[in-house]
Design a protein around this motif. Sequence first.
Motif, PDB file in Angstrom:
ATOM      1  N   SER A 139      -3.787  -2.219   9.288  1.00 27.83           N
ATOM      2  CA  SER A 139      -2.447  -1.623   9.247  1.00 27.83           C
ATOM      3  C   SER A 139      -2.008  -1.158  10.633  1.00 27.83           C
ATOM      4  O   SER A 139      -0.817  -0.993  10.879  1.00 27.83           O
ATOM      5  N   LEU A 181      -3.237   4.481  -2.441  1.00 22.86           N
ATOM      6  CA  LEU A 181      -4.329   5.129  -1.720  1.00 22.86           C
ATOM      7  C   LEU A 181      -4.304   6.629  -1.987  1.00 22.86           C
ATOM      8  O   LEU A 181      -3.223   7.231  -2.093  1.00 22.86           O
ATOM      9  N   TYR A 225      -8.696   0.124   6.368  1.00 21.89           N
ATOM     10  CA  TYR A 225      -7.242   0.272   6.293  1.00 21.89           C
ATOM     11  C   TYR A 225      -6.603   0.462   7.669  1.00 21.89           C
ATOM     12  O   TYR A 225      -5.586  -0.137   7.974  1.00 21.89           O
ATOM     13  N   THR A 226      -7.240   1.280   8.515  1.00 20.42           N
ATOM     14  CA  THR A 226      -6.618   1.546   9.821  1.00 20.42           C
ATOM     15  C   THR A 226      -6.586   0.285  10.686  1.00 20.42           C
ATOM     16  O   THR A 226      -5.617   0.044  11.401  1.00 20.42           O
ATOM     17  N   ASN A 241       1.016   5.684  -1.651  1.00 20.34           N
ATOM     18  CA  ASN A 241       0.134   6.816  -1.909  1.00 20.34           C
ATOM     19  C   ASN A 241       0.132   7.182  -3.385  1.00 20.34           C
ATOM     20  O   ASN A 241       1.086   6.918  -4.113  1.00 20.34           O
ATOM     21  N   TYR A 253       0.840  -1.190   0.000  1.00 23.60           N
ATOM     22  CA  TYR A 253       0.000   0.000   0.000  1.00 23.60           C
ATOM     23  C   TYR A 253       0.877   1.243   0.000  1.00 23.60           C
ATOM     24  O   TYR A 253       1.712   1.421   0.898  1.00 23.60           O
ATOM     25  N   GLY A 293      -2.412   3.143  10.144  1.00 22.84           N
ATOM     26  CA  GLY A 293      -3.168   3.972   9.206  1.00 22.84           C
ATOM     27  C   GLY A 293      -2.292   4.792   8.286  1.00 22.84           C
ATOM     28  O   GLY A 293      -2.733   5.783   7.684  1.00 22.84           O
ATOM     29  N   ARG A 294      -1.028   4.433   8.173  1.00 23.36           N
ATOM     30  CA  ARG A 294      -0.116   5.163   7.292  1.00 23.36           C
ATOM     31  C   ARG A 294       0.363   4.237   6.182  1.00 23.36           C
ATOM     32  O   ARG A 294       0.222   3.018   6.253  1.00 23.36           O
ATOM     33  N   VAL A 295       0.956   4.871   5.144  1.00 25.47           N
ATOM     34  CA  VAL A 295       1.657   4.089   4.133  1.00 25.47           C
ATOM     35  C   VAL A 295       3.149   4.218   4.400  1.00 25.47           C
ATOM     36  O   VAL A 295       3.604   5.260   4.881  1.00 25.47           O
ATOM     37  N   HIS A 344      -6.843   6.405   3.584  1.00 30.84           N
ATOM     38  CA  HIS A 344      -6.071   5.726   4.624  1.00 30.84           C
ATOM     39  C   HIS A 344      -6.742   5.814   5.981  1.00 30.84           C
ATOM     40  O   HIS A 344      -6.317   5.140   6.921  1.00 30.84           O
ATOM     41  N   LEU A 379      -4.498   9.733  -0.337  1.00 30.15           N
ATOM     42  CA  LEU A 379      -4.442  10.248   1.028  1.00 30.15           C
ATOM     43  C   LEU A 379      -5.257  11.531   1.158  1.00 30.15           C
ATOM     44  O   LEU A 379      -5.905  11.759   2.179  1.00 30.15           O
TER      45      LEU A 379
END
Lengths: 213, 213
Positions: free
Chosen positions: A53, A37, A49-50, A10, A8, A56-58, A44, A39
């Motif tokens: 992951s 994603l 996704y959160t 951005n 994943y 919640g970041r890439v 995200h 952003l």
Amino acid sequence: MTDDLVLYGNKGWTSPYVFSAFVTLKEKGLPFRMEVLDLQAGQHRRPEYTEPSSTGRVPALRHGDFWVAESSAIDEYLEEVFPPPAHARLYPADPRQRARVRMVQAFVRSDVLEVRMERSTATLFEGAAAKPLTPAGRVAAERLVAVAGRFLAPGAEHVAGEFTIADADLALLLQRLVHNGDPCPERLAVYAQRVFQRPSVREWLKQTAWRDR
Amino acid sequence: MTDDLVLYGNKGWTSPYVFSAFVTLKEKGLPFRMEVLDLQAGQHRRPEYTEPSSTGRVPALRHGDFWVAESSAIDEYLEEVFPPPAHARLYPADPRQRARVRMVQAFVRSDVLEVRMERSTATLFEGAAAKPLTPAGRVAAERLVAVAGRFLAPGAEHVAGEFTIADADLALLLQRLVHNGDPCPERLAVYAQRVFQRPSVREWLKQTAWRDR
Ligand SMILES: [Ca+2]
Ligand SMILES: [Ca+2]
Ligand SMILES: [Ca+2]
Ligand SMILES: [Ca+2]
């Protein structure tokens, strides 16, 4: 059946941390799908996704039903699950050299914040113009040059013998100066440019507005 | 003859990263010498320190004639060179759990910067009063609580089964809120306080102005 790999990132292909995981996957010759994603649109921030992951970041990596975020954790996981010799070695075998690689990766992710902010990846990957460094930016740039000069021994081609993922990370950090024409010793500029010739890095750059200078 | 171990920290015992390396050494029962540098006096800027440490920051570890900086690199080096079962295990054996531990360690070192700045370790270790969080500080505190709540599964005592060094790092980060009376769910506060009862952590706290609340 082999578990599929999904990375994943951005939409703008601007994250230096997605870059790190991408280069790791490419260097190892691992088939994977890129999921970009948006952003700005907050993709995200959705629970789909959160939750998996956690951060919640890439970047985040999905390997089958397993998820991990944080690029250095992703890089190390891929090394362990797809180790040499079947796949390219990206961390040294020797514990002391491996420690040096980890030190470089940690430095890139936590230090010289002003360089990372004033020489954002927009100046590398989106054609954005670099403004003059502020006084704090100049201090950080000087620090980066000094520390990188100690990471890369005189005459050495990489920070730890052969190419490791630390070289990709450090080269990108240095390119924030080199590519924008900021002061940088020739040997560090040559190092960063040589790393940026690697096919794995070229595959990333193709997705961006990067132009060799 | 066994190579001696020296951990370089700062005089005020305020670095969360020196804390991480200190706890690792103590959990593993490794004899080591603590060298505290006076950062205000610039002891870390002398070449005798910048050259071998490369980064010129604390912590750095000297093991015989080998030096490494960056706490996560130090922690991993100690795990590899003083592994279980002879020494306490601080990273999981399973690669996926190990990846989660690395993710937590990386998050602690790179994210929620506003929490780390507005709830500095001076409020934990030097008796400094915490001012009200700014709006940005509140956003970061809410993010920390949300992410930590995903790192620590409901009902779990640690982020990855047994205690790992990620728990020490995450507990310290959470204590920036808990210890200062900022909003924090009970189960995360209980977790942070339980980790802070560990003898390794108590040995650190003894060096500081920390008072249990
Ligand atoms: Ca650092
Ligand atoms: Ca060039
Ligand atoms: Ca991060
Ligand atoms: Ca308490």
